[in-house]
Structure formats: structure tokens, C-alpha cells
Design an enzyme around this catalytic site. Structure first.
Site, PDB file in Angstrom:
ATOM      1  N   CYS A   1      60.915  44.589  81.658  1.00  0.00           N
ATOM      2  CA  CYS A   1      60.443  43.211  81.635  1.00  0.00           C
ATOM      3  C   CYS A   1      61.619  42.276  81.341  1.00  0.00           C
ATOM      4  CB  CYS A   1      59.367  43.053  80.564  1.00  0.00           C
ATOM      5  SG  CYS A   1      58.680  41.379  80.450  1.00  0.00           S
TER       6      CYS A   1
ATOM      7  N   ASP B   1      61.639  39.835  79.379  1.00  0.00           N
ATOM      8  CA  ASP B   1      61.568  39.328  78.004  1.00  0.00           C
ATOM      9  C   ASP B   1      62.894  39.563  77.281  1.00  0.00           C
ATOM     10  OD1 ASP B   1      60.964  39.248  75.098  1.00  0.00           O
ATOM     11  OD2 ASP B   1      58.901  38.999  75.765  1.00  0.00           O
TER      12      ASP B   1
ATOM     13  N   ARG C   1      63.583  39.883  74.268  1.00  0.00           N
ATOM     14  CA  ARG C   1      63.525  40.692  73.047  1.00  0.00           C
ATOM     15  C   ARG C   1      63.544  42.188  73.305  1.00  0.00           C
ATOM     16  NH1 ARG C   1      57.959  38.182  71.207  1.00  0.00           N
ATOM     17  NH2 ARG C   1      57.681  38.527  73.463  1.00  0.00           N
TER      18      ARG C   1
ATOM     19  N   HIS D   1      56.445  46.719  77.372  1.00  0.00           N
ATOM     20  CA  HIS D   1      56.503  46.451  75.933  1.00  0.00           C
ATOM     21  C   HIS D   1      55.223  45.772  75.462  1.00  0.00           C
ATOM     22  CE1 HIS D   1      57.266  41.997  76.016  1.00  0.00           C
ATOM     23  NE2 HIS D   1      57.653  42.285  77.239  1.00  0.00           N
TER      24      HIS D   1
ATOM     25  N   CYS E   1      53.651  41.596  75.514  1.00  0.00           N
ATOM     26  CA  CYS E   1      54.211  41.040  76.751  1.00  0.00           C
ATOM     27  C   CYS E   1      53.493  39.735  77.125  1.00  0.00           C
ATOM     28  CB  CYS E   1      54.073  42.056  77.876  1.00  0.00           C
ATOM     29  SG  CYS E   1      54.711  41.483  79.464  1.00  0.00           S
TER      30      CYS E   1
END
Length: 205
Positions: A44, A46, A48, A100, A103
Site C-alpha cells: 500500500c 500508506d 506508515r 496493513h 488501511c
């Protein structure tokens, strides 16, 4: 809104170079020769969930493609091209779908609100929701429901990989492509292997 500290990043880069060369003077000469990644990882976008940070990999270990909610779309020529290059040119034999918990793309698809252009992409996840609607509705706690949706999405993307021409061509050539379904929990830092958690995905397909 946080301002980008450009000087910090360049300083970090130079410190990293110094550390790497202190351990191996030939490091950059070696990686310049070419790449032989051990796996293709679809993750993803993202910020993080950086797989190289979380998994502690070195340069050249993972061939990485990232998009919102780690989706395998059969109309996404970007990912399909990455996958083809990984399998046919780099001879990668392991593909990881790396989702994750928490999400944002998964949550947006679940809430089914109007988000503009991104809704076209989230439609891939809404298909997963429709397919597993009964199972998801049976989960009373919403956080647990979203966690399960994250897992189901990863598993569905594994299934989507199996339907790609790249994967099927590889099987026709007698190649063994191992598919891995992983989920990162950034509340604990732990990466979960769904194959081991649910014992439902054989190591080799």
C-alpha cells in the site's frame, strides 16, 4: 501541514552513505552491477508501512510496487508491467501481497461515501466487500470487521494475481511462482503471514 525538511533528508543520506561505506567500501560498485531481487512485493502507498523499513531489507532485495490498498487490477498496466518484468526478466519466483490494518483505502471503500476520482479505484475493494458481505456483517465490532476486510482484500489480490496472463504464462512454462499474503499491524509493528494464520494458502501455486 508539515513542511518538508529538505536539508534533513540530504544530511541523512550522506550519513547513510558514510555508514554503508564504513562497512563495505565496494557496496555501491556491487549494486551498480544490476539487481537480483528475491521477491516482488505489492504494498500500500500508506507512508506508515514502508516495507524496506519494516522488513529490514537491503537495497536490491525487494522489487516493489505500491498503490492504494495494494490492489491487483486487471486494467492496471502499471502493476502488470512491473509483474511481467519481475517474473520474466528478473526471474523473481516469490510474490508478496503486503496489506496493513488501519488501511485508509479499505475504510473508504467500506464507508462507501463519495470520494471523487478515487472511487473508481476503490471499486476493486467494494467488489471484495460484496463477495464477503455475509462474513463481514457477522462480525459485530467494526474495527474487527475492517481488520478482516484488510485480510480478505489481501487474499483476493492473491486470487487476482492467479488470473493474470503473466502468472498463467509462467505456470505454462513450468515455473513455480510462490504467492505470499502478509498483513502489517502498525499498532504492534508485527507482520502477519495469513497462510500460517489461517492455513488456507499453499506455499506454491
Amino acid at each position: 501541514m508539515c513542511k518538508l525538511d529538505v536539508d534533513k533528508y540530504f544530511a541523512n543520506n550522506r550519513e547513510w552513505v558514510k555508514t554503508v561505506l564504513g562497512e563495505n567500501q565496494d557496496y555501491f560498485q556491487e549494486i551498480k552491477e544490476g539487481q537480483q531481487p528475491k521477491a516482488l512485493l505489492l504494498g500500500c502507498s500508506d507512508s506508515r508501512v514502508s516495507p524496506t523499513t519494516v522488513l529490514g531489507t537491503e537495497l536490491g532485495e525487494l522489487f516493489i510496487h505500491r498503490n492504494i490498498a495494494n490492489v491487483v487490477s486487471h486494467s492496471d498496466l502499471n502493476f502488470l508491467s512491473v509483474m511481467q518484468y519481475a517474473v520474466e526478466s528478473l526471474e523473481v519466483r516469490d510474490i508478496i501481497v503486503y496489506g496493513h490494518y488501519g488501511c485508509g483505502g479499505i475504510k473508504a471503500a467500506y464507508e462507501n461515501k463519495n470520494n471523487g476520482l478515487i472511487d473508481n479505484w476503490l471499486a476493486n475493494i467494494k467488489d471484495v466487500i460484496r463477495h464477503y458481505n455475509a462474513e463481514l456483517k457477522a462480525i459485530e465490532d467494526e474495527e474487527d470487521r475492517l481488520k478482516r476486510l484488510v485480510e480478505l482484500n489481501v487474499l483476493e489480490q492473491i486470487a487476482n494475481i492467479k488470473q493474470t496472463s503473466v502468472y498463467r504464462d509462467a505456470l505454462d512454462k513450468g515455473l513455480q511462482i510462490r504467492l505470499h499474503a502478509w498483513v502489517f499491524d502498525f499498532s504492534t509493528g508485527i507482520v502477519h503471514d495469513l497462510k500460517k494464520k489461517y492455513n488456507i494458502i499453499p506455499a506454491v501455486h
